[in-house]
Design an enzyme around this catalytic site. Structure first.
Site, PDB file in Angstrom:
ATOM      1  N   SER A 106      31.827   4.685  17.630  1.00 34.38           N
ATOM      2  CA  SER A 106      32.271   6.068  17.487  1.00 34.38           C
ATOM      3  C   SER A 106      33.789   6.142  17.577  1.00 34.38           C
ATOM      4  O   SER A 106      34.441   5.278  18.162  1.00 34.38           O
ATOM      5  CB  SER A 106      31.654   6.924  18.600  1.00 34.38           C
ATOM      6  OG  SER A 106      32.236   8.218  18.655  1.00 34.38           O
TER       7      SER A 106
ATOM      8  N   TYR B 247      29.720   8.310  27.716  1.00 41.34           N
ATOM      9  CA  TYR B 247      29.359   7.980  26.335  1.00 41.34           C
ATOM     10  C   TYR B 247      30.484   7.205  25.652  1.00 41.34           C
ATOM     11  O   TYR B 247      30.248   6.172  25.011  1.00 41.34           O
ATOM     12  CB  TYR B 247      29.065   9.272  25.584  1.00 41.34           C
ATOM     13  CG  TYR B 247      28.830   9.124  24.102  1.00 41.34           C
ATOM     14  CD1 TYR B 247      27.595   8.748  23.598  1.00 41.34           C
ATOM     15  CD2 TYR B 247      29.859   9.400  23.190  1.00 41.34           C
ATOM     16  CE1 TYR B 247      27.375   8.632  22.226  1.00 41.34           C
ATOM     17  CE2 TYR B 247      29.645   9.295  21.820  1.00 41.34           C
ATOM     18  CZ  TYR B 247      28.411   8.909  21.349  1.00 41.34           C
ATOM     19  OH  TYR B 247      28.207   8.796  19.995  1.00 41.34           O
TER      20      TYR B 247
END
Length: 292
Positions: A187, A200
Protein backbone atom coordinates in the site's frame (compact mmCIF):
# COMPACT_ATOMS: atom_id res chain seq x y z
CA UNK A 1 -11.78 3.35 -31.19
CA UNK A 2 -12.82 5.30 -28.10
CA UNK A 3 -10.66 8.34 -27.38
CA UNK A 4 -8.58 8.19 -24.18
CA UNK A 5 -10.21 9.78 -21.17
CA UNK A 6 -8.62 12.12 -18.65
CA UNK A 7 -7.66 9.78 -15.78
CA UNK A 8 -9.10 12.10 -13.16
CA UNK A 9 -12.50 11.96 -14.88
CA UNK A 10 -12.67 8.28 -15.72
CA UNK A 11 -14.42 7.22 -12.51
CA UNK A 12 -16.51 8.94 -9.80
CA UNK A 13 -14.88 11.69 -7.76
CA UNK A 14 -15.68 12.73 -4.22
CA UNK A 15 -17.65 14.00 -2.51
CA UNK A 16 -19.50 10.72 -2.02
CA UNK A 17 -22.63 10.08 0.04
CA UNK A 18 -21.89 9.39 3.70
CA UNK A 19 -22.03 5.66 4.30
CA UNK A 20 -21.08 3.26 7.04
CA UNK A 21 -21.08 -0.54 7.21
CA UNK A 22 -20.07 -3.14 9.78
CA UNK A 23 -16.88 -5.03 9.05
CA UNK A 24 -16.08 -6.67 6.64
CA UNK A 25 -18.35 -4.58 4.41
CA UNK A 26 -20.31 -5.53 1.31
CA UNK A 27 -20.31 -4.32 -2.28
CA UNK A 28 -24.07 -3.95 -2.79
CA UNK A 29 -24.78 -0.95 -0.51
CA UNK A 30 -21.81 1.10 -1.75
CA UNK A 31 -22.56 4.39 -3.48
CA UNK A 32 -21.11 4.75 -6.06
CA UNK A 33 -20.82 1.01 -6.78
CA UNK A 34 -17.26 -0.27 -7.24
CA UNK A 35 -16.10 -1.20 -10.72
CA UNK A 36 -14.29 -4.55 -10.90
CA UNK A 37 -13.97 -4.54 -14.66
CA UNK A 38 -17.16 -6.48 -15.25
CA UNK A 39 -17.97 -4.51 -18.39
CA UNK A 40 -14.52 -3.27 -19.35
CA UNK A 41 -11.79 -5.87 -18.86
CA UNK A 42 -10.84 -7.72 -22.04
CA UNK A 43 -8.51 -10.70 -21.80
CA UNK A 44 -5.96 -11.80 -24.38
CA UNK A 45 -4.81 -15.21 -23.13
CA UNK A 46 -1.87 -13.91 -21.11
CA UNK A 47 -2.48 -16.42 -18.28
CA UNK A 48 -3.86 -19.30 -20.35
CA UNK A 49 -3.97 -22.51 -18.30
CA UNK A 50 -2.50 -20.98 -15.15
CA UNK A 51 -3.62 -22.24 -11.77
CA UNK A 52 -4.00 -19.35 -9.37
CA UNK A 53 -4.79 -18.68 -5.71
CA UNK A 54 -6.08 -15.29 -4.50
CA UNK A 55 -6.80 -14.42 -0.88
CA UNK A 56 -9.61 -12.00 -0.22
CA UNK A 57 -11.11 -12.65 -3.65
CA UNK A 58 -14.73 -12.04 -2.72
CA UNK A 59 -14.76 -8.28 -3.31
CA UNK A 60 -12.64 -5.23 -4.00
CA UNK A 61 -9.21 -5.67 -5.53
CA UNK A 62 -9.39 -9.44 -5.03
CA UNK A 63 -12.58 -9.73 -7.10
CA UNK A 64 -11.14 -7.53 -9.85
CA UNK A 65 -7.99 -9.67 -9.99
CA UNK A 66 -9.99 -12.90 -10.04
CA UNK A 67 -12.14 -11.60 -12.91
CA UNK A 68 -9.11 -10.41 -14.87
CA UNK A 69 -7.16 -13.64 -14.28
CA UNK A 70 -10.14 -15.68 -15.50
CA UNK A 71 -10.56 -13.58 -18.63
CA UNK A 72 -6.85 -14.08 -19.27
CA UNK A 73 -7.37 -17.86 -19.16
CA UNK A 74 -6.58 -18.80 -15.54
CA UNK A 75 -8.46 -21.03 -13.12
CA UNK A 76 -9.00 -19.30 -9.78
CA UNK A 77 -9.22 -20.57 -6.21
CA UNK A 78 -10.01 -17.67 -3.90
CA UNK A 79 -10.72 -17.17 -0.21
CA UNK A 80 -13.47 -15.36 1.61
CA UNK A 81 -14.77 -15.10 5.17
CA UNK A 82 -17.94 -16.92 6.24
CA UNK A 83 -19.93 -13.69 6.36
CA UNK A 84 -18.88 -12.89 2.77
CA UNK A 85 -20.54 -15.93 1.20
CA UNK A 86 -22.84 -13.92 -1.07
CA UNK A 87 -19.94 -11.77 -2.26
CA UNK A 88 -17.90 -14.90 -2.99
CA UNK A 89 -20.75 -16.35 -5.02
CA UNK A 90 -20.74 -13.26 -7.23
CA UNK A 91 -16.97 -13.47 -7.82
CA UNK A 92 -17.32 -17.15 -8.72
CA UNK A 93 -20.05 -16.28 -11.21
CA UNK A 94 -17.79 -13.86 -13.07
CA UNK A 95 -14.93 -16.37 -13.15
CA UNK A 96 -17.21 -19.09 -14.51
CA UNK A 97 -18.75 -16.71 -17.03
CA UNK A 98 -15.23 -16.36 -18.42
CA UNK A 99 -15.15 -20.13 -18.96
CA UNK A 100 -12.71 -20.90 -16.14
CA UNK A 101 -12.92 -22.89 -12.91
CA UNK A 102 -13.85 -20.99 -9.77
CA UNK A 103 -13.11 -22.57 -6.39
CA UNK A 104 -14.36 -20.35 -3.53
CA UNK A 105 -13.00 -21.40 -0.13
CA UNK A 106 -14.13 -20.01 3.22
CA UNK A 107 -10.84 -19.50 5.05
CA UNK A 108 -9.58 -17.35 7.90
CA UNK A 109 -5.87 -17.02 7.10
CA UNK A 110 -5.04 -15.90 10.63
CA UNK A 111 -4.56 -19.56 11.55
CA UNK A 112 -1.63 -21.61 10.25
CA UNK A 113 -3.67 -24.80 9.96
CA UNK A 114 -6.18 -22.99 7.74
CA UNK A 115 -3.40 -21.79 5.45
CA UNK A 116 -2.02 -25.32 5.18
CA UNK A 117 -5.46 -26.71 4.39
CA UNK A 118 -6.04 -24.02 1.77
CA UNK A 119 -2.80 -24.81 -0.07
CA UNK A 120 -3.49 -28.54 0.14
CA UNK A 121 -6.92 -27.99 -1.39
CA UNK A 122 -5.46 -25.88 -4.21
CA UNK A 123 -2.96 -28.65 -4.94
CA UNK A 124 -5.76 -31.25 -5.04
CA UNK A 125 -7.97 -29.09 -7.25
CA UNK A 126 -5.31 -27.90 -9.69
CA UNK A 127 -2.27 -30.15 -9.30
CA UNK A 128 0.00 -27.12 -8.90
CA UNK A 129 -0.02 -23.42 -8.01
CA UNK A 130 1.36 -21.12 -10.69
CA UNK A 131 0.41 -17.81 -9.11
CA UNK A 132 -0.28 -16.87 -5.48
CA UNK A 133 -1.80 -13.46 -4.79
CA UNK A 134 -1.59 -12.50 -1.11
CA UNK A 135 -4.30 -9.85 -1.09
CA UNK A 136 -6.45 -10.35 2.04
CA UNK A 137 -6.00 -7.61 4.62
CA UNK A 138 -7.57 -6.10 7.71
CA UNK A 139 -7.54 -2.50 8.88
CA UNK A 140 -9.47 -0.42 11.38
CA UNK A 141 -9.08 3.33 11.67
CA UNK A 142 -8.14 4.59 15.14
CA UNK A 143 -8.05 8.40 15.03
CA UNK A 144 -7.54 8.63 18.81
CA UNK A 145 -3.92 7.50 18.65
CA UNK A 146 -1.83 4.47 19.53
CA UNK A 147 -3.55 4.24 22.91
CA UNK A 148 -6.78 3.31 21.12
CA UNK A 149 -5.23 0.33 19.32
CA UNK A 150 -6.14 -2.69 21.40
CA UNK A 151 -3.99 -5.79 21.55
CA UNK A 152 -6.90 -7.65 19.95
CA UNK A 153 -6.92 -5.29 16.98
CA UNK A 154 -3.13 -5.28 16.69
CA UNK A 155 -3.07 -9.07 16.70
CA UNK A 156 -5.79 -9.29 14.06
CA UNK A 157 -4.03 -6.84 11.76
CA UNK A 158 -0.68 -8.64 12.01
CA UNK A 159 -2.07 -12.14 11.72
CA UNK A 160 -4.21 -11.27 8.69
CA UNK A 161 -1.74 -9.07 6.84
CA UNK A 162 1.57 -10.76 7.71
CA UNK A 163 1.18 -14.21 9.25
CA UNK A 164 -1.23 -15.40 6.58
CA UNK A 165 0.99 -14.10 3.78
CA UNK A 166 4.04 -15.78 5.31
CA UNK A 167 2.37 -19.16 5.81
CA UNK A 168 0.69 -19.24 2.41
CA UNK A 169 3.88 -18.30 0.59
CA UNK A 170 5.82 -20.94 2.50
CA UNK A 171 3.31 -23.72 1.85
CA UNK A 172 2.53 -22.76 -1.76
CA UNK A 173 6.19 -23.15 -2.72
CA UNK A 174 5.81 -26.90 -2.27
CA UNK A 175 3.50 -26.88 -5.31
CA UNK A 176 4.90 -23.98 -7.36
CA UNK A 177 6.94 -24.86 -10.44
CA UNK A 178 9.68 -22.84 -12.12
CA UNK A 179 8.13 -19.77 -13.68
CA UNK A 180 5.75 -19.35 -10.76
CA UNK A 181 4.85 -15.99 -9.30
CA UNK A 182 3.95 -14.61 -5.88
CA UNK A 183 2.26 -11.20 -5.84
CA UNK A 184 1.64 -9.37 -2.57
CA UNK A 185 -0.65 -6.41 -1.92
CA UNK A 186 1.14 -3.65 -0.05
CA UNK A 187 0.00 0.00 0.00
CA UNK A 188 0.92 3.66 -0.26
CA UNK A 189 0.64 3.39 3.54
CA UNK A 190 3.96 1.53 3.57
CA UNK A 191 5.70 4.78 2.60
CA UNK A 192 3.34 7.53 3.74
CA UNK A 193 1.56 6.14 6.81
CA UNK A 194 -1.62 7.82 7.98
CA UNK A 195 -1.58 8.21 11.77
CA UNK A 196 -5.06 6.69 12.13
CA UNK A 197 -3.88 3.52 10.33
CA UNK A 198 -0.63 3.04 12.23
CA UNK A 199 -0.80 -0.73 12.73
CA UNK A 200 -2.05 -1.36 9.19
CA UNK A 201 0.65 0.85 7.69
CA UNK A 202 3.30 -0.97 9.71
CA UNK A 203 2.27 -4.29 8.18
CA UNK A 204 2.30 -2.84 4.68
CA UNK A 205 5.89 -1.68 5.20
CA UNK A 206 6.77 -5.20 6.31
CA UNK A 207 5.19 -6.61 3.14
CA UNK A 208 7.59 -4.50 1.04
CA UNK A 209 10.57 -5.95 2.92
CA UNK A 210 9.19 -9.49 2.75
CA UNK A 211 8.61 -9.16 -0.99
CA UNK A 212 12.10 -7.95 -1.74
CA UNK A 213 13.78 -10.48 0.54
CA UNK A 214 11.78 -13.47 -0.67
CA UNK A 215 12.40 -12.46 -4.29
CA UNK A 216 16.15 -12.74 -3.77
CA UNK A 217 15.73 -16.01 -1.91
CA UNK A 218 13.71 -17.59 -4.74
CA UNK A 219 15.49 -16.19 -7.79
CA UNK A 220 17.58 -19.35 -8.30
CA UNK A 221 14.39 -21.42 -8.22
CA UNK A 222 12.88 -19.40 -11.05
CA UNK A 223 10.05 -18.00 -8.96
CA UNK A 224 9.37 -14.28 -9.04
CA UNK A 225 8.04 -12.26 -6.10
CA UNK A 226 6.58 -8.77 -6.55
CA UNK A 227 4.01 -6.50 -4.97
CA UNK A 228 1.47 -3.87 -5.92
CA UNK A 229 1.17 -0.73 -3.79
CA UNK A 230 -2.27 0.80 -4.34
CA UNK A 231 -3.27 4.23 -3.18
CA UNK A 232 -6.87 4.80 -2.04
CA UNK A 233 -9.17 2.23 -3.66
CA UNK A 234 -12.98 2.20 -3.44
CA UNK A 235 -13.72 -1.18 -1.84
CA UNK A 236 -16.08 -2.42 0.90
CA UNK A 237 -13.22 -2.17 3.38
CA UNK A 238 -13.54 1.63 3.24
CA UNK A 239 -17.09 2.17 4.56
CA UNK A 240 -16.48 -0.72 6.98
CA UNK A 241 -13.31 0.70 8.56
CA UNK A 242 -13.02 4.43 7.86
CA UNK A 243 -14.84 7.16 9.81
CA UNK A 244 -15.39 9.46 6.82
CA UNK A 245 -16.03 8.24 3.28
CA UNK A 246 -17.33 11.53 1.89
CA UNK A 247 -13.93 12.80 0.71
CA UNK A 248 -12.19 9.44 0.38
CA UNK A 249 -9.44 9.60 -2.24
CA UNK A 250 -9.66 13.35 -2.76
CA UNK A 251 -6.12 13.75 -1.42
CA UNK A 252 -4.56 11.90 -4.37
CA UNK A 253 -3.14 14.05 -7.19
CA UNK A 254 -5.85 12.66 -9.48
CA UNK A 255 -8.44 13.82 -6.96
CA UNK A 256 -10.33 10.54 -6.62
CA UNK A 257 -9.94 6.97 -5.37
CA UNK A 258 -9.06 4.17 -7.76
CA UNK A 259 -11.61 1.58 -8.72
CA UNK A 260 -10.62 -2.08 -8.20
CA UNK A 261 -10.63 -2.55 -11.99
CA UNK A 262 -7.72 -0.10 -12.23
CA UNK A 263 -5.55 -2.28 -10.00
CA UNK A 264 -6.11 -5.64 -11.70
CA UNK A 265 -3.92 -5.02 -14.79
CA UNK A 266 -0.85 -4.62 -12.59
CA UNK A 267 -1.43 -8.07 -11.08
CA UNK A 268 -2.02 -9.58 -14.51
CA UNK A 269 1.23 -8.09 -15.80
CA UNK A 270 3.27 -9.33 -12.83
CA UNK A 271 1.79 -12.83 -13.20
CA UNK A 272 2.46 -12.97 -16.93
CA UNK A 273 5.50 -14.00 -18.96
CA UNK A 274 5.89 -10.38 -20.07
CA UNK A 275 7.21 -9.71 -16.56
CA UNK A 276 9.77 -12.54 -16.65
CA UNK A 277 12.66 -10.19 -15.79
CA UNK A 278 10.79 -8.40 -13.03
CA UNK A 279 11.18 -9.59 -9.45
CA UNK A 280 11.60 -7.82 -6.09
CA UNK A 281 9.62 -4.94 -7.61
CA UNK A 282 6.91 -2.80 -6.03
CA UNK A 283 4.47 -1.50 -8.64
CA UNK A 284 3.07 1.76 -7.37
CA UNK A 285 -0.54 2.51 -8.37
CA UNK A 286 -1.23 5.53 -6.23
CA UNK A 287 -2.97 8.04 -8.49
CA UNK A 288 0.12 10.22 -8.64
CA UNK A 289 1.41 10.15 -5.07
CA UNK A 290 5.18 9.73 -5.51
CA UNK A 291 6.78 6.88 -3.58
CA UNK A 292 10.44 5.84 -3.14
Amino acid sequence: MTAPQHPAERHPRPEFPAQDQPHPGWTGPMDPPPDHGEESYRGSGRLEGRKTVITGGDSGIGRAVALAFAREGADVLFTYLDEEKDEARETARWVEDAGRRAVPVACDIREEANCRALVDQAAREFGRIDVLVNNAAYQMSQPDGIEAISTEQFDRVLRTNLYGMFWLSKFALEHMPEGGSIINSTSVQAYQPSPHLLDYAMTKGAIVTFTQGLARMLADRGIRVNAVAPGPVWTPLIPATMPDTVKFGKQSPLGRPAQPAEMAPAYVFLASQEASYITAEIVNATGGTPLP
